[in-house]
Design a protein around this motif. Structure first.
Motif, PDB file in Angstrom:
ATOM      1  N   ILE A  77      35.819  43.825  44.023  1.00 40.54           N
ATOM      2  CA  ILE A  77      37.051  44.595  43.817  1.00 40.54           C
ATOM      3  C   ILE A  77      36.734  46.079  43.627  1.00 40.54           C
ATOM      4  O   ILE A  77      37.415  46.961  44.176  1.00 40.54           O
ATOM      5  N   ILE A  78      35.702  46.375  42.827  1.00 43.71           N
ATOM      6  CA  ILE A  78      35.308  47.783  42.618  1.00 43.71           C
ATOM      7  C   ILE A  78      34.895  48.418  43.945  1.00 43.71           C
ATOM      8  O   ILE A  78      35.274  49.554  44.251  1.00 43.71           O
ATOM      9  N   THR A  79      34.141  47.669  44.742  1.00 45.81           N
ATOM     10  CA  THR A  79      33.688  48.195  46.037  1.00 45.81           C
ATOM     11  C   THR A  79      34.873  48.499  46.955  1.00 45.81           C
ATOM     12  O   THR A  79      34.926  49.543  47.592  1.00 45.81           O
ATOM     13  N   GLU A  80      35.842  47.575  47.002  1.00 43.78           N
ATOM     14  CA  GLU A  80      36.980  47.814  47.887  1.00 43.78           C
ATOM     15  C   GLU A  80      37.861  48.950  47.372  1.00 43.78           C
ATOM     16  O   GLU A  80      38.464  49.686  48.159  1.00 43.78           O
ATOM     17  N   LEU A  81      37.939  49.135  46.057  1.00 40.66           N
ATOM     18  CA  LEU A  81      38.712  50.264  45.512  1.00 40.66           C
ATOM     19  C   LEU A  81      38.058  51.596  45.862  1.00 40.66           C
ATOM     20  O   LEU A  81      38.754  52.591  46.159  1.00 40.66           O
ATOM     21  N   VAL A  82      36.717  51.630  45.832  1.00 43.61           N
ATOM     22  CA  VAL A  82      36.003  52.857  46.226  1.00 43.61           C
ATOM     23  C   VAL A  82      36.273  53.155  47.703  1.00 43.61           C
ATOM     24  O   VAL A  82      36.564  54.297  48.081  1.00 43.61           O
ATOM     25  N   ARG A 119      47.500  52.706  42.045  1.00 46.65           N
ATOM     26  CA  ARG A 119      48.153  52.028  43.164  1.00 46.65           C
ATOM     27  C   ARG A 119      47.238  50.968  43.787  1.00 46.65           C
ATOM     28  O   ARG A 119      47.686  49.899  44.187  1.00 46.65           O
ATOM     29  N   GLY A 120      45.930  51.286  43.820  1.00 45.16           N
ATOM     30  CA  GLY A 120      44.986  50.318  44.379  1.00 45.16           C
ATOM     31  C   GLY A 120      44.943  49.043  43.566  1.00 45.16           C
ATOM     32  O   GLY A 120      44.992  47.933  44.114  1.00 45.16           O
ATOM     33  N   ILE A 121      44.868  49.192  42.223  1.00 44.69           N
ATOM     34  CA  ILE A 121      44.839  48.021  41.352  1.00 44.69           C
ATOM     35  C   ILE A 121      46.148  47.242  41.466  1.00 44.69           C
ATOM     36  O   ILE A 121      46.158  46.004  41.444  1.00 44.69           O
ATOM     37  N   TYR A 122      47.246  47.965  41.617  1.00 46.11           N
ATOM     38  CA  TYR A 122      48.556  47.313  41.758  1.00 46.11           C
ATOM     39  C   TYR A 122      48.579  46.387  42.977  1.00 46.11           C
ATOM     40  O   TYR A 122      48.976  45.225  42.884  1.00 46.11           O
ATOM     41  N   PHE A 123      48.114  46.886  44.120  1.00 48.96           N
ATOM     42  CA  PHE A 123      48.145  46.073  45.337  1.00 48.96           C
ATOM     43  C   PHE A 123      47.047  45.009  45.349  1.00 48.96           C
ATOM     44  O   PHE A 123      47.232  43.933  45.919  1.00 48.96           O
ATOM     45  N   VAL A 124      45.916  45.286  44.703  1.00 51.25           N
ATOM     46  CA  VAL A 124      44.888  44.254  44.552  1.00 51.25           C
ATOM     47  C   VAL A 124      45.418  43.110  43.691  1.00 51.25           C
ATOM     48  O   VAL A 124      45.162  41.931  43.956  1.00 51.25           O
ATOM     49  N   GLY A 125      46.197  43.455  42.640  1.00 51.56           N
ATOM     50  CA  GLY A 125      46.802  42.424  41.795  1.00 51.56           C
ATOM     51  C   GLY A 125      47.788  41.565  42.568  1.00 51.56           C
ATOM     52  O   GLY A 125      47.784  40.324  42.463  1.00 51.56           O
ATOM     53  N   LEU A 126      48.653  42.231  43.363  1.00 52.63           N
ATOM     54  CA  LEU A 126      49.578  41.474  44.212  1.00 52.63           C
ATOM     55  C   LEU A 126      48.816  40.561  45.182  1.00 52.63           C
ATOM     56  O   LEU A 126      49.172  39.398  45.389  1.00 52.63           O
ATOM     57  N   SER A 127      47.767  41.119  45.763  1.00 53.12           N
ATOM     58  CA  SER A 127      46.976  40.372  46.722  1.00 53.12           C
ATOM     59  C   SER A 127      46.298  39.170  46.072  1.00 53.12           C
ATOM     60  O   SER A 127      46.215  38.094  46.658  1.00 53.12           O
ATOM     61  N   THR A 128      45.799  39.364  44.845  1.00 55.25           N
ATOM     62  CA  THR A 128      45.132  38.273  44.132  1.00 55.25           C
ATOM     63  C   THR A 128      46.110  37.142  43.838  1.00 55.25           C
ATOM     64  O   THR A 128      45.782  35.959  43.982  1.00 55.25           O
TER      65      THR A 128
END
Length: 351
Positions: A77-82, A119-128
């Motif tokens: 997740i950290i890698t994809e956020l970067v 915003r990245g964490i928001y969409f990663v959360g939706l995706s998860t």
């Protein structure tokens, strides 16, 4: 399958359409304005890409190794956020070159990073959440499919047990008749041997064939190949006696049968077809029954002319029975060449 994929695509398009309209409407109500069309299009493409990248690549990949997933999932997740921030920065640079307005504009790098991470964490959360939902659905479906298969297997097992019980009962009922038949043949042999050695020999041959056909195979369901070939010899011998030695048949055996086993009455079924449907009185075209043993492989060939008029056609039933029985015990290949005037079968078995 294609229809299902199309329906899924429609659902995704509807979801993102509703989601984007909802967000833009909310922003307009709260702020009183929205960003430019180019800004919105660029950012939502990036968000949607992040959503599916996380759901279909990062999470499936990092959760394969269950023991290391507690370490791999956060790292993924950290890698994809970067990567997301880098692409977002490239997107803003493109907006700057083409003078695409961004509302609200960022005043510092820290503000850009903080907003991007949020915003990245928001969409990663939706995706998860989406990934958990489809994974749960797939696992539930897989369990349901396994239960269905297990139920079918159980029903098949019950049906087989029922069939076996019926077969055993029928076999037990039939035990008296074979013993009576064999005893009768022995009586006939003893009676006629005083008057005709030829007839007595035929009766004994018939008795041997019947005894072989009615004798149970060993525990593995097989007999010695040599015994099966001996019964073919007896069958040919008996039929020659019926037709006063006028049948034209070539019987060839090549190779050694030592230690080889086969399910009973398969080869003799093919030979029986030769006598039942073949023209065996043509001296210029004798029927051929060829057995070749090469190591642990058996090649059994029957070839004959067809009778011009046959009251009933029974090749199909006998061949189907042979195939069904062979499939249970042996690796085999059966080639049938059924021509207008000639019939040939080539059976190859791994013994």
């Amino acid at each position: 399958m294609k229809r299902l994929e199309f329906e899924n695509l429609k659902l995704h398009i509807i979801f993102w359409t509703v989601f984007i309209v909802y967000e833009l409407t909310t922003v307009y109500i709260l702020v009183g304005t929205i960003s430019s069309f180019g800004d919105d299009i660029g950012h939502y493409i990036l968000y949607i890409a992040l959503f599916y990248f996380n759901a279909h690549l990062i999470l499936p990949t990092t959760t394969i190794y269950k023991k290391a997933s507690y370490f791999l999932v956060p790292l993924g997740i950290i890698t994809e956020l970067v990567l997301y921030l880098l692409v977002k920065g490239l997107l803003y640079y493109i907006f700057y070159i083409f003078h695409v307005p961004v509302i609200p504009p960022y005043t510092s790098i820290s503000e850009f990073i903080a907003s991007g991470i949020f915003r990245g964490i928001y969409f990663v959360g939706l995706s998860t959440g989406y990934w958990f939902a489809i994974t749960t659905f797939k696992n539930t479906k897989k369990i349901a499919d396994l239960e269905t298969i297990q139920l079918k297997n159980e029903l098949q097992k019950q049906e087989l047990e029922k069939t076996l019980l019926v077969t055993e009962n029928a076999y037990l009922k039939s035990q008296i008749n074979p013993h009576f038949l064999l005893n009768t043949l022995n009586f006939l042999y003893n009676s006629v041997s005083k008057y005709s050695e030829k007839i007595a020999d035929s009766v004994m041959t018939l008795s041997d064939i019947m005894r072989y056909a009615l004798t149970n195979a060993d525990d593995d369901g097989k007999v010695w190949l040599e015994s099966e070939l001996d019964q073919i010899n007896n069958f040919v011998k008996l039929n020659q006696a019926r037709f006063n030695q006028r049948l034209n048949i070539e019987l060839v055996i090549e190779g050694k049968t030592d230690g080889l086993r086969i399910i009973p009455l398969v080869l003799i079924t093919l030979v029986e077809n030769v006598f039942k449907y073949g023209d065996l009185l043509n001296e210029n075209y004798p029927a051929r029954i060829i057995t070749t043993i090469d190591g642990g492989a058996l090649i059994f060939i029957t070839q004959n002319l067809k009778k011009k008029k046959v009251a009933e056609r029974g090749y199909g039933i006998g061949i189907k029975n042979v195939k069904d029985r062979l499939a249970m015990y042996h690796q085999y290949e059966l080639i049938i060449e059924d021509h207008e005037t000639e019939y040939k079968s080539i059976l190859k078995i791994e013994l």
